[in-house]
Design a protein around this motif. Structure first.
Motif, PDB file in Angstrom:
ATOM      1  N   ASP A  26       0.877  -1.166   0.000  1.00 28.90           N
ATOM      2  CA  ASP A  26       0.000   0.000   0.000  1.00 28.90           C
ATOM      3  C   ASP A  26       0.913   1.215   0.000  1.00 28.90           C
ATOM      4  O   ASP A  26       1.571   1.499   1.001  1.00 28.90           O
ATOM      5  CB  ASP A  26      -0.811   0.010   1.309  1.00 28.90           C
ATOM      6  CG  ASP A  26      -2.274  -0.143   1.037  1.00 28.90           C
ATOM      7  OD1 ASP A  26      -2.672   0.018  -0.129  1.00 28.90           O
ATOM      8  OD2 ASP A  26      -3.003  -0.419   2.004  1.00 28.90           O
ATOM      9  N   VAL A  27       0.964   1.910  -1.090  1.00 30.61           N
ATOM     10  CA  VAL A  27       1.979   2.942  -1.272  1.00 30.61           C
ATOM     11  C   VAL A  27       1.732   4.131  -0.337  1.00 30.61           C
ATOM     12  O   VAL A  27       0.616   4.655  -0.300  1.00 30.61           O
ATOM     13  CB  VAL A  27       1.979   3.398  -2.753  1.00 30.61           C
ATOM     14  CG1 VAL A  27       2.961   4.518  -2.973  1.00 30.61           C
ATOM     15  CG2 VAL A  27       2.284   2.208  -3.651  1.00 30.61           C
ATOM     16  N   ASP A  42       2.184   8.125   1.082  1.00 28.29           N
ATOM     17  CA  ASP A  42       2.197   9.402   0.352  1.00 28.29           C
ATOM     18  C   ASP A  42       3.625   9.937   0.209  1.00 28.29           C
ATOM     19  O   ASP A  42       3.936  10.586  -0.782  1.00 28.29           O
ATOM     20  CB  ASP A  42       1.329  10.421   1.082  1.00 28.29           C
ATOM     21  CG  ASP A  42      -0.123   9.967   1.142  1.00 28.29           C
ATOM     22  OD1 ASP A  42      -0.734   9.852   0.065  1.00 28.29           O
ATOM     23  OD2 ASP A  42      -0.631   9.679   2.244  1.00 28.29           O
ATOM     24  N   TYR A  71       6.837   0.723 -10.730  1.00 23.76           N
ATOM     25  CA  TYR A  71       5.722   1.324 -11.469  1.00 23.76           C
ATOM     26  C   TYR A  71       5.655   0.778 -12.898  1.00 23.76           C
ATOM     27  O   TYR A  71       4.612   0.366 -13.388  1.00 23.76           O
ATOM     28  CB  TYR A  71       5.879   2.845 -11.471  1.00 23.76           C
ATOM     29  CG  TYR A  71       4.679   3.572 -12.011  1.00 23.76           C
ATOM     30  CD1 TYR A  71       3.526   3.710 -11.231  1.00 23.76           C
ATOM     31  CD2 TYR A  71       4.681   4.112 -13.298  1.00 23.76           C
ATOM     32  CE1 TYR A  71       2.403   4.363 -11.719  1.00 23.76           C
ATOM     33  CE2 TYR A  71       3.566   4.769 -13.793  1.00 23.76           C
ATOM     34  CZ  TYR A  71       2.438   4.896 -13.000  1.00 23.76           C
ATOM     35  OH  TYR A  71       1.333   5.547 -13.492  1.00 23.76           O
ATOM     36  N   LYS A 128       0.625   1.171  -8.264  1.00 26.29           N
ATOM     37  CA  LYS A 128      -0.171   2.009  -9.176  1.00 26.29           C
ATOM     38  C   LYS A 128      -0.007   3.490  -8.857  1.00 26.29           C
ATOM     39  O   LYS A 128      -0.301   4.354  -9.682  1.00 26.29           O
ATOM     40  CB  LYS A 128      -1.661   1.637  -9.058  1.00 26.29           C
ATOM     41  CG  LYS A 128      -1.955   0.186  -9.408  1.00 26.29           C
ATOM     42  CD  LYS A 128      -1.947  -0.058 -10.932  1.00 26.29           C
ATOM     43  CE  LYS A 128      -2.217  -1.507 -11.264  1.00 26.29           C
ATOM     44  NZ  LYS A 128      -0.956  -2.216 -11.656  1.00 26.29           N
ATOM     45  N   LYS A 129       0.432   3.732  -7.606  1.00 24.54           N
ATOM     46  CA  LYS A 129       0.604   5.118  -7.179  1.00 24.54           C
ATOM     47  C   LYS A 129       2.082   5.350  -6.898  1.00 24.54           C
ATOM     48  O   LYS A 129       2.791   4.413  -6.559  1.00 24.54           O
ATOM     49  CB  LYS A 129      -0.211   5.301  -5.888  1.00 24.54           C
ATOM     50  CG  LYS A 129      -0.224   6.693  -5.309  1.00 24.54           C
ATOM     51  CD  LYS A 129      -1.018   6.733  -3.990  1.00 24.54           C
ATOM     52  CE  LYS A 129      -0.125   7.203  -2.859  1.00 24.54           C
ATOM     53  NZ  LYS A 129      -0.783   7.239  -1.551  1.00 24.54           N
ATOM     54  N   ILE A 130       2.530   6.562  -7.051  1.00 26.41           N
ATOM     55  CA  ILE A 130       3.941   6.867  -6.805  1.00 26.41           C
ATOM     56  C   ILE A 130       4.063   7.759  -5.564  1.00 26.41           C
ATOM     57  O   ILE A 130       3.508   8.859  -5.548  1.00 26.41           O
ATOM     58  CB  ILE A 130       4.565   7.580  -8.019  1.00 26.41           C
ATOM     59  CG1 ILE A 130       4.395   6.700  -9.274  1.00 26.41           C
ATOM     60  CG2 ILE A 130       6.027   7.895  -7.778  1.00 26.41           C
ATOM     61  CD1 ILE A 130       4.661   7.438 -10.564  1.00 26.41           C
ATOM     62  N   ARG A 159       5.742  10.406  -3.011  1.00 22.96           N
ATOM     63  CA  ARG A 159       6.640  11.541  -3.252  1.00 22.96           C
ATOM     64  C   ARG A 159       7.875  11.398  -2.362  1.00 22.96           C
ATOM     65  O   ARG A 159       7.754  11.026  -1.198  1.00 22.96           O
ATOM     66  CB  ARG A 159       5.910  12.851  -2.940  1.00 22.96           C
ATOM     67  CG  ARG A 159       4.686  13.059  -3.833  1.00 22.96           C
ATOM     68  CD  ARG A 159       3.950  14.345  -3.486  1.00 22.96           C
ATOM     69  NE  ARG A 159       4.697  15.529  -3.917  1.00 22.96           N
ATOM     70  CZ  ARG A 159       4.305  16.782  -3.662  1.00 22.96           C
ATOM     71  NH1 ARG A 159       3.190  17.007  -2.970  1.00 22.96           N
ATOM     72  NH2 ARG A 159       5.019  17.798  -4.093  1.00 22.96           N
ATOM     73  N   THR A 213       8.945  11.382  -8.967  1.00 18.02           N
ATOM     74  CA  THR A 213       8.034  11.255  -7.825  1.00 18.02           C
ATOM     75  C   THR A 213       7.391  12.589  -7.427  1.00 18.02           C
ATOM     76  O   THR A 213       6.752  12.661  -6.384  1.00 18.02           O
ATOM     77  CB  THR A 213       8.785  10.688  -6.597  1.00 18.02           C
ATOM     78  OG1 THR A 213       9.772  11.651  -6.167  1.00 18.02           O
ATOM     79  CG2 THR A 213       9.485   9.369  -6.927  1.00 18.02           C
ATOM     80  N   ASP A 254      -1.577  12.362   5.945  1.00 14.33           N
ATOM     81  CA  ASP A 254      -0.754  11.628   4.979  1.00 14.33           C
ATOM     82  C   ASP A 254      -0.073  10.436   5.654  1.00 14.33           C
ATOM     83  O   ASP A 254       0.148  10.448   6.866  1.00 14.33           O
ATOM     84  CB  ASP A 254       0.358  12.546   4.409  1.00 14.33           C
ATOM     85  CG  ASP A 254      -0.158  13.468   3.307  1.00 14.33           C
ATOM     86  OD1 ASP A 254      -1.318  13.288   2.890  1.00 14.33           O
ATOM     87  OD2 ASP A 254       0.599  14.370   2.887  1.00 14.33           O
TER      88      ASP A 254
END
Ligand SMILES: *Cc1c(COP(=O)(O)O)cnc(C)c1O
Ligand SMILES: [Zn+2]
Length: 445
Positions: A250-251, A253, A276, A282-284, A286, A362, A412
């Motif tokens: 689970d990526v 934030d 990715y 699916k999410k990047i 930062r 990112t 976050d």
């Protein structure tokens, strides 16, 4: 025929490739290199990695680096065959990366004003030589062994030499370490001595030591293990791999690092780019890079504080002349990097280009914190029962600053990397003797 793993120049218009056995750290046009893989690893490996946490007696499953060996298989071996693994992969009996994973730390969360479940801190100091450097050193020394090197060479602010010395001793190869004379924490220098490394003292700072070590490696057949070595970057990818795995992929934030030579930033960026591209995430997240106020090259250039231009990767064509002019300016004005957090006291980050690439991919940020903020960050980590060194305190201090600026939000999910263990014994002693410090607990008499 191109092999499964090879080296490739990062410059999009150059893109020269070299065989995996090459020891070049640059292409012939002077650009840095990446290790590239032709195959796309199946997402089913997520289950394999999880199952290996029950090591079943294999040191390559115990190792927090080699547990992910399919994602850094530059030796191009059958990763299921333990016999082949033992022939190729260097390991300190599986200890590297074994104990580092993200933890919730409630006192740090309270200090930061962030949701307790949203904050993860990952103590990479719980590596055998006491810093995250073991993640990348184990892979660099594996490559050194692959090419038959007899001597590894590095410049160091301390932890690199401890890690290089440790693996060299374990493999029975020589190790030369170049250090800025008088600027290394005694706890780090003593490790290099104990592991039998040859210390070379250089008058000047880390940047001068690096230059001399690179020259000497080239002229005397040494194998360079600084983070300009692309195989260091491969091993350090496992820092975000472990973080992501413990978060069930689970990526988060944000992933937050102290910034020195920017090897960590580069490896995190490369790890995320690959995951990715392979469809593993699916999410990047930062990336936030935290410089010390006294050694703020990346932050200055990235935020347009020099010549009003915000330095960017710019799809592989960064304004390298701006960087050169910045360095000339430092030299001309006699500005030397200065912070008590010696691990990040670096004026010329060797991985600045890959670091910029990581920030571009990112949508990252770079900022600075003061020495006193780092000390508070270091100290509040201690109150949770984990120790870390002053440079690692930059991650906590940086999260605080970015929250104050509302760049990081209260809800976050943030992973902060604590890069190393406390090896400078007098820093916390001095901190606690000064009752004006936020977390000071002075002795009674
Ligand atoms: C080496 C080091 C850093 C800097 O990491 P880079 O990858 O060079 O940016 C930060 N903290 C500690 C404890 C280190 O040893
Ligand atoms: Zn090139």
């Amino acid at each position: 025929m191109q092999e499964d793993a090879f080296l490739k120049c990062v410059h999009p218009k150059c893109g020269l490739v070299y065989p995996i056995y090459s020891t070049n750290v640059q292409c012939e046009n002077g650009h840095v290199l990446d290790v590239k893989y032709k195959n796309t690893p199946s997402t089913k490996l997520k289950d394999t990695f999880y199952e290996r946490r029950n090591s079943k007696g294999s040191i390559f499953n115990e190792s927090g680096i080699w547990r992910f060996r399919e994602l850094l298989n530059f030796c191009q071996i059958d990763t299921e065959s333990l016999e082949e693994c033992s022939k190729f992969l260097v390991s300190l009996d599986g200890a590297e990366g074994r104990q580092s994973k993200p933890y919730h730390m409630s006192k740090a969360a309270e200090f930061l004003g962030i949701e307790k479940d949203g904050l993860w801190l990952q103590p990479e100091g719980y590596n055998p030589s006491g810093s995250f450097k073991d993640n990348g050193m184990v892979t660099a020394v594996t490559h050194a062994k692959l090419v038959g090197a007899k001597k590894i060479v590095c410049a160091s602010t301390g932890n690199t030499s401890a890690s290089a010395g440790m693996f060299a001793a374990n493999e029975g190869i020589d190790c030369d370490v170049y250090i800025p004379a008088g600027q290394i924490a005694p706890g780090k220098l003593s490790q290099a001595y104990q592991f039998g490394a040859q210390i070379v003292e250089v008058e000047g700072n880390f940047d001068d030591a690096l230059k001399q070590s690179l020259d000497d490696a080239q002229n005397h057949d040494g194998y360079t293990v600084n983070s300009v070595n692309p195989f260091r970057i491969e091993g350090q990818k496992t820092i975000p791999f472990r973080a992501l795995e413990y978060l069930n992929w689970d990526v988060p934030d944000w992933i937050v690092y102290p910034g020195g030579a920017l090897g960590n930033t580069s490896s995190c960026g490369k790890a995320l780019m690959e995951l990715y591209e392979w469809g593993w995430i699916k999410k990047i997240p930062r990336i936030a890079v935290i410089n010390s106020e006294g050694a703020s090259t990346l932050s200055d250039l990235y935020n347009g504080e020099f010549e009003n231009e915000e330095l960017r990767w710019n799809k592989g064509e960064p304004n390298t002349e701006l960087i050169s002019r910045y360095y000339d300016h430092l030299d001309k004005e006699g500005i030397r990097p200065k912070t008590k957090a010696t691990a990040i006291q670096i004026g010329r980050p060797a991985n600045i280009l890959k670091g910029l690439r990581a920030l571009e991919f990112t949508n990252g940020v770079a900022t600075t914190v003061t020495d006193s903020e780092m000390l508070d960050g270091m100290s509040v980590v201690g109150l949770n029962g984990f120790d870390c060194e002053m440079a690692s305190g930059a991650s906590v201090a940086g999260i605080k600053k970015l929250m104050n600026e509302e760049i990081i939000k209260k809800d976050d999910t943030v992973v902060g990397i604590l890069t190393g263990r406390q090896k400078d014994a007098m820093i916390p002693v001095d901190y606690h003797h000064n009752s004006e410090n936020t977390f000071a607990n002075p002795p009674k008499n």
